[in-house]
Enzyme design. Structure first.
Site, PDB file in Angstrom:
ATOM      1  N   ASP A 105       1.142  -0.833   0.147  1.00 44.41           N
ATOM      2  CA  ASP A 105      -0.410  -0.199  -0.187  1.00 44.41           C
ATOM      3  C   ASP A 105       0.723   1.414  -0.280  1.00 44.41           C
ATOM      4  O   ASP A 105       1.872   0.678   0.335  1.00 44.41           O
ATOM      5  CB  ASP A 105      -0.916  -0.620   1.147  1.00 44.41           C
ATOM      6  CG  ASP A 105      -1.868   0.537   1.035  1.00 44.41           C
ATOM      7  OD1 ASP A 105      -3.170   0.227   0.954  1.00 44.41           O
ATOM      8  OD2 ASP A 105      -1.530   2.081   1.476  1.00 44.41           O
TER       9      ASP A 105
ATOM     10  N   ASN B   7     -12.573  -3.594   1.942  1.00 44.52           N
ATOM     11  CA  ASN B   7     -14.099  -2.332   2.418  1.00 44.52           C
ATOM     12  C   ASN B   7     -14.551  -2.277   1.194  1.00 44.52           C
ATOM     13  O   ASN B   7     -14.893  -2.571  -0.162  1.00 44.52           O
ATOM     14  CB  ASN B   7     -13.633  -0.872   2.623  1.00 44.52           C
ATOM     15  CG  ASN B   7     -12.336  -0.748   3.418  1.00 44.52           C
ATOM     16  OD1 ASN B   7     -12.276  -1.607   4.754  1.00 44.52           O
ATOM     17  ND2 ASN B   7     -11.002  -0.154   3.735  1.00 44.52           N
TER      18      ASN B   7
ATOM     19  N   GLN C 295     -13.993   2.410   1.481  1.00 44.52           N
ATOM     20  CA  GLN C 295     -13.487   1.676  -0.062  1.00 44.52           C
ATOM     21  C   GLN C 295     -13.818   3.244  -0.830  1.00 44.52           C
ATOM     22  O   GLN C 295     -14.386   3.937  -0.490  1.00 44.52           O
ATOM     23  CB  GLN C 295     -14.205   1.089  -0.626  1.00 44.52           C
ATOM     24  CG  GLN C 295     -13.809   0.489  -2.005  1.00 44.52           C
ATOM     25  CD  GLN C 295     -14.948  -0.603  -2.458  1.00 44.52           C
ATOM     26  OE1 GLN C 295     -15.960  -1.105  -2.329  1.00 44.52           O
ATOM     27  NE2 GLN C 295     -13.799  -1.193  -3.832  1.00 44.52           N
ATOM     28  N   SER C 296     -12.201   3.296  -1.197  1.00 48.43           N
ATOM     29  CA  SER C 296     -11.715   4.563  -2.149  1.00 48.43           C
ATOM     30  C   SER C 296     -11.707   4.084  -3.260  1.00 48.43           C
ATOM     31  O   SER C 296     -11.665   4.754  -4.307  1.00 48.43           O
ATOM     32  CB  SER C 296     -10.777   5.258  -1.426  1.00 48.43           C
ATOM     33  OG  SER C 296      -9.645   4.570  -0.726  1.00 48.43           O
ATOM     34  N   VAL C 297     -10.565   2.900  -3.393  1.00 48.86           N
ATOM     35  CA  VAL C 297     -10.765   2.554  -4.520  1.00 48.86           C
ATOM     36  C   VAL C 297     -11.496   1.020  -5.265  1.00 48.86           C
ATOM     37  O   VAL C 297     -11.972  -0.194  -4.076  1.00 48.86           O
ATOM     38  CB  VAL C 297      -9.057   2.053  -4.765  1.00 48.86           C
ATOM     39  CG1 VAL C 297      -8.686   0.921  -6.278  1.00 48.86           C
ATOM     40  CG2 VAL C 297      -8.349   2.573  -4.837  1.00 48.86           C
TER      41      VAL C 297
ATOM     42  N   HIS D 177      -9.600  -4.915  -3.400  1.00 47.87           N
ATOM     43  CA  HIS D 177      -8.475  -5.896  -2.518  1.00 47.87           C
ATOM     44  C   HIS D 177      -8.770  -6.373  -1.407  1.00 47.87           C
ATOM     45  O   HIS D 177     -10.113  -5.196  -0.288  1.00 47.87           O
ATOM     46  CB  HIS D 177      -7.987  -3.986  -2.672  1.00 47.87           C
ATOM     47  CG  HIS D 177      -8.742  -3.445  -2.445  1.00 47.87           C
ATOM     48  ND1 HIS D 177      -9.131  -1.899  -2.917  1.00 47.87           N
ATOM     49  CD2 HIS D 177      -8.351  -2.586  -0.845  1.00 47.87           C
ATOM     50  CE1 HIS D 177      -9.463  -1.305  -2.643  1.00 47.87           C
ATOM     51  NE2 HIS D 177      -9.269  -1.384  -1.386  1.00 47.87           N
TER      52      HIS D 177
ATOM     53  N   HIS E 285      -6.693  -5.926   2.081  1.00 48.60           N
ATOM     54  CA  HIS E 285      -5.697  -5.438   3.053  1.00 48.60           C
ATOM     55  C   HIS E 285      -5.566  -5.961   3.836  1.00 48.60           C
ATOM     56  O   HIS E 285      -6.169  -6.738   4.374  1.00 48.60           O
ATOM     57  CB  HIS E 285      -6.296  -4.317   3.685  1.00 48.60           C
ATOM     58  CG  HIS E 285      -7.320  -2.914   2.895  1.00 48.60           C
ATOM     59  ND1 HIS E 285      -6.036  -1.798   2.985  1.00 48.60           N
ATOM     60  CD2 HIS E 285      -8.132  -2.800   2.825  1.00 48.60           C
ATOM     61  CE1 HIS E 285      -7.004  -0.882   2.702  1.00 48.60           C
ATOM     62  NE2 HIS E 285      -7.885  -0.820   1.777  1.00 48.60           N
TER      63      HIS E 285
HETATM   64  P1  AMP Z   1     -10.012   1.299   0.194  1.00 51.03           P
HETATM   65  O1  AMP Z   1      -9.612   2.869   1.202  1.00 51.03           O
HETATM   66  O2  AMP Z   1     -10.578  -0.034   1.807  1.00 51.03           O
HETATM   67  O3  AMP Z   1     -10.969   0.964  -1.037  1.00 51.03           O
HETATM   68  O4  AMP Z   1      -8.083   0.770  -0.157  1.00 51.03           O
HETATM   69  C1  AMP Z   1      -7.201   2.005  -1.200  1.00 51.03           C
HETATM   70  C2  AMP Z   1      -6.149   1.546  -1.104  1.00 51.03           C
HETATM   71  O5  AMP Z   1      -5.220   1.915  -1.689  1.00 51.03           O
HETATM   72  C3  AMP Z   1      -5.550   2.906   0.143  1.00 51.03           C
HETATM   73  O6  AMP Z   1      -5.103   2.291   0.991  1.00 51.03           O
HETATM   74  C4  AMP Z   1      -4.249   3.513  -0.900  1.00 51.03           C
HETATM   75  O7  AMP Z   1      -3.030   4.127   0.443  1.00 51.03           O
HETATM   76  C5  AMP Z   1      -3.651   2.452  -1.766  1.00 51.03           C
HETATM   77  N1  AMP Z   1      -3.611   2.943  -2.659  1.00 51.03           N
HETATM   78  C6  AMP Z   1      -3.720   3.948  -3.344  1.00 51.03           C
HETATM   79  N2  AMP Z   1      -3.108   4.189  -4.474  1.00 51.03           N
HETATM   80  C7  AMP Z   1      -2.610   3.223  -4.453  1.00 51.03           C
HETATM   81  C8  AMP Z   1      -1.177   3.371  -5.271  1.00 51.03           C
HETATM   82  N3  AMP Z   1      -1.138   3.792  -6.171  1.00 51.03           N
HETATM   83  N4  AMP Z   1      -0.609   2.114  -4.894  1.00 51.03           N
HETATM   84  C9  AMP Z   1      -1.127   1.026  -3.325  1.00 51.03           C
HETATM   85  N5  AMP Z   1      -1.296   1.433  -3.267  1.00 51.03           N
HETATM   86  C10 AMP Z   1      -2.402   2.826  -2.984  1.00 51.03           C
END
Ligand code: AMP
Length: 116
Positions: free
Chosen positions: A32, A89, A96-98, A102, A104
Site C-alpha cells: 500500500d 472495505n 472503500q476509495s478504490v 482488494h 488489505h
Molecule cells: P480502500 O480505501 O479500502 O479502497 O483502500 C485503497 C488503498 O489503496 C488505500 O489504502 C490507498 O493507500 C491504496 N492506494 C491508492 N493508490 C495506490 C497505489 N498507486 N499503489 C498502492 N496503493 C495505493
C-alpha cells in the site's frame, strides 16, 4: 474484464508502478502506498471486480484464491505467527476509495478492535 481507467487495473497492466510482493495466476499483491501498519499489502484480483458485493457465485474460486493469497503474503512478510488482519472495505461509507476489490493485509503491530 479490465477497466481502462481503474487505478488497480492499470497496476495489473504495468502502467503504474507498484511494489509487488507476491503474485498468482488470478491475483497480484503489492505494498500500500500509504501504509497503516509496518506491513500493509493489498491483494487484488487481476480481473476487474468492484468489491466483495460484486462477486458472483462463479467467482467462488477467485474469492478463495484471494484469501489464500492473503495468507501467503502474511507468511512471506513474516507476520503469520504474530497475527494480522485481512480486511476488505465495501462501499464508500465503509472506507472503500478504490473500486477494484482488494484485501488489505495489515500486521507487524498490535491491531485494535473494533475499528473506528
Ligand atoms: P480502500 O480505501 O479500502 O479502497 O483502500 C485503497 C488503498 O489503496 C488505500 O489504502 C490507498 O493507500 C491504496 N492506494 C491508492 N493508490 C495506490 C497505489 N498507486 N499503489 C498502492 N496503493 C495505493
Amino acid at each position: 474484464m479490465v477497466s481502462d481507467d481503474c487505478l488497480f487495473c492499470r497496476i495489473v497492466r504495468g502502467e503504474i508502478p507498484a511494489d509487488v510482493v507476491a503474485e498468482g495466476e488470478s491475483w497480484l499483491a503489492f505494498r500500500d502506498i500509504q501504509p497503516q501498519a509496518p506491513v500493509h499489502v493489498l491483494v487484488i484480483p487481476r480481473r476487474h471486480v468492484e468489491s466483495v458485493d460484486s462477486l458472483a457465485p462463479e467467482d467462488a474460486d477467485l474469492s478463495g484464491d484471494l484469501l489464500l493469497a492473503a495468507a501467503e503474503v502474511a507468511r512471506v512478510e513474516g507476520i503469520a505467527e504474530s497475527g494480522y488482519r485481512a480486511v476488505t472495505n465495501v462501499g464508500e461509507r465503509a472506507g472503500q476509495s478504490v473500486f477494484h476489490l482488494h484485501v488489505h493485509v495489515l500486521g507487524g503491530r498490535r491491531m485494535r478492535w473494533p475499528p473506528g
